[in-house]
Design a protein around this motif. Structure first.
Motif, PDB file in Angstrom:
ATOM      1  N   SER A  59       0.847  -1.187   0.000  1.00  0.00           N
ATOM      2  CA  SER A  59       0.000   0.000   0.000  1.00  0.00           C
ATOM      3  C   SER A  59       0.889   1.245   0.000  1.00  0.00           C
ATOM      4  O   SER A  59       1.825   1.358   0.788  1.00  0.00           O
ATOM      5  N   ASP A  61       0.896   5.700  -0.625  1.00  0.00           N
ATOM      6  CA  ASP A  61       0.137   6.941  -0.794  1.00  0.00           C
ATOM      7  C   ASP A  61       1.102   8.112  -0.718  1.00  0.00           C
ATOM      8  O   ASP A  61       2.162   8.023  -0.079  1.00  0.00           O
ATOM      9  N   CYS A 156       2.812  -1.232  -6.274  1.00  0.00           N
ATOM     10  CA  CYS A 156       2.115  -0.354  -5.331  1.00  0.00           C
ATOM     11  C   CYS A 156       0.617  -0.382  -5.576  1.00  0.00           C
ATOM     12  O   CYS A 156       0.171  -0.470  -6.727  1.00  0.00           O
ATOM     13  N   GLY A 158      -3.247   1.466  -4.313  1.00  0.00           N
ATOM     14  CA  GLY A 158      -3.881   2.616  -3.688  1.00  0.00           C
ATOM     15  C   GLY A 158      -4.887   3.199  -4.660  1.00  0.00           C
ATOM     16  O   GLY A 158      -5.067   2.699  -5.776  1.00  0.00           O
ATOM     17  N   VAL A 161      -3.251   5.689  -7.653  1.00  0.00           N
ATOM     18  CA  VAL A 161      -1.834   5.431  -7.432  1.00  0.00           C
ATOM     19  C   VAL A 161      -1.021   5.571  -8.716  1.00  0.00           C
ATOM     20  O   VAL A 161       0.197   5.768  -8.665  1.00  0.00           O
ATOM     21  N   ASP A 164       0.538   8.905  -8.600  1.00  0.00           N
ATOM     22  CA  ASP A 164       1.562   8.961  -7.555  1.00  0.00           C
ATOM     23  C   ASP A 164       2.869   8.347  -8.041  1.00  0.00           C
ATOM     24  O   ASP A 164       3.954   8.913  -7.839  1.00  0.00           O
ATOM     25  N   PHE A 185       1.957  -0.590 -10.592  1.00  0.00           N
ATOM     26  CA  PHE A 185       0.876  -0.273  -9.668  1.00  0.00           C
ATOM     27  C   PHE A 185      -0.375  -1.090 -10.002  1.00  0.00           C
ATOM     28  O   PHE A 185      -0.525  -1.597 -11.125  1.00  0.00           O
ATOM     29  N   ASP A 187      -4.403  -0.105  -9.346  1.00  0.00           N
ATOM     30  CA  ASP A 187      -5.309   0.896  -8.803  1.00  0.00           C
ATOM     31  C   ASP A 187      -6.536   0.224  -8.206  1.00  0.00           C
ATOM     32  O   ASP A 187      -7.131  -0.673  -8.805  1.00  0.00           O
ATOM     33  N   GLY A 249      -5.759   1.460   1.779  1.00  0.00           N
ATOM     34  CA  GLY A 249      -5.215   0.781   0.611  1.00  0.00           C
ATOM     35  C   GLY A 249      -4.874  -0.663   0.884  1.00  0.00           C
ATOM     36  O   GLY A 249      -5.181  -1.557   0.087  1.00  0.00           O
TER      37      GLY A 249
END
Length: 274
Positions: A59, A61, A156, A158, A161, A164, A185, A187, A249
């Motif tokens: 997770s 952010d 990752c 989130g 994301v 990010d 990532f 999402d 997340g």
């Protein structure tokens, strides 16, 4: 046990500040030894999470600061500036040869990884401030070990994301002069659709209520422009919000992915076979 833990911890409270271990890496300040020790601590916690639910994601952010593009170039040492210069309160209209026109950007000054339940690692760009708490420009230096860590972080997850990850790769690469290529990532909004989520709204507030039964007030995300303060200097309410983002997340990904697995593979022996 994990479901019971989610039920007990899906809400947010000031108790989180006592329950969650937070370690902060400050760009240009933390030593290489401090960074490496914190990174090892992160991987120990991540491995423990994976033994509970092997998601292979983390997770993530970002809490951001609104800042002009020209000031970002100054932080990166690409534009000259006088000592003690404050960040620009407005876009600059002048043009500088070799640079695009000025525009507003969102700088990820708090990049956070963790589960929001027991641990959180924060990479901070803590800008200097004057006696009126106005940010002052100074060149940002990125430790080599921070770049190595960002290039090794798992996929990752989130909400939103994608942006990010793109911002981290762009700005940390600009500040360090080295390539930053994260793993990628997943999402949460897209994962929710795959799991059968049918509501049109996929904001953090709506998704958090529907999946977890918890409320995250996104109005807090502006942070009164304080996100570039050191973690220990932030108001407790903002700390709780930031950790709540990570918690949301982590828990939402595990729940939605588990729903997908159970829908497609109701017989666990099929999963074991393949």
């Amino acid at each position: 046990d994990e479901i019971s833990a989610y039920q007990r911890n899906r809400g947010l409270s000031y108790a989180m500040l006592e329950e969650i271990e937070v370690r902060e890496i400050i760009l240009g300040v933390s030593t290489e030894d401090e960074v490496n020790e914190t990174v090892h601590w992160f991987w120990r916690n991540y491995t423990r999470d994976q033994t509970m639910y092997p998601s292979t994601v983390i997770s993530m952010d970002c809490e951001e600061l609104k800042i002009s593009l020209f000031d970002i170039y100054r932080l990166a040492g690409k534009m000259d500036f006088s000592p003690g210069r404050k960040i620009s309160p407005r876009k600059e209209t002048s043009t500088i040869p070799g640079f695009p026109k000025d525009e507003w950007k969102q700088l990820p000054v708090k990049t956070m990884f963790g589960n929001g339940l027991s641990y959180a690692l924060i990479i901070s760009i803590n800008l200097e401030r004057d006696q009126y708490d106005t940010y002052i420009l100074s060149q940002v230096h990125v430790q080599d070990s921070v770049i190595d860590f960002l290039n090794s972080v798992p996929l990752c997850t989130g909400l939103g994301v994608k942006e990010d990850v793109a911002e981290i790769e762009l700005y940390f690469g600009l500040f360090s002069g080295k390539p930053v290529n994260m793993k990628g990532f997943v999402d949460l909004s897209e994962l929710a659709v795959m799991a059968g989520y049918a509501l049109r709204s996929r904001s953090m507030t709506t998704l958090g209520i529907q999946v977890l039964g918890t409320v995250l007030n996104k109005m807090v995300s502006t942070g009164d422009d304080k996100w570039s303060w050191a973690w220990e200097k932030l108001p407790d309410s903002l700390k709780v919000y930031a950790l709540g983002d990570l918690r949301m997340g982590y828990m939402t990904y595990n729940i939605l992915s588990a729903v997908i697995i159970q829908d497609y593979f109701p017989d666990p022996e099929v999963v074991c076979k393949y």
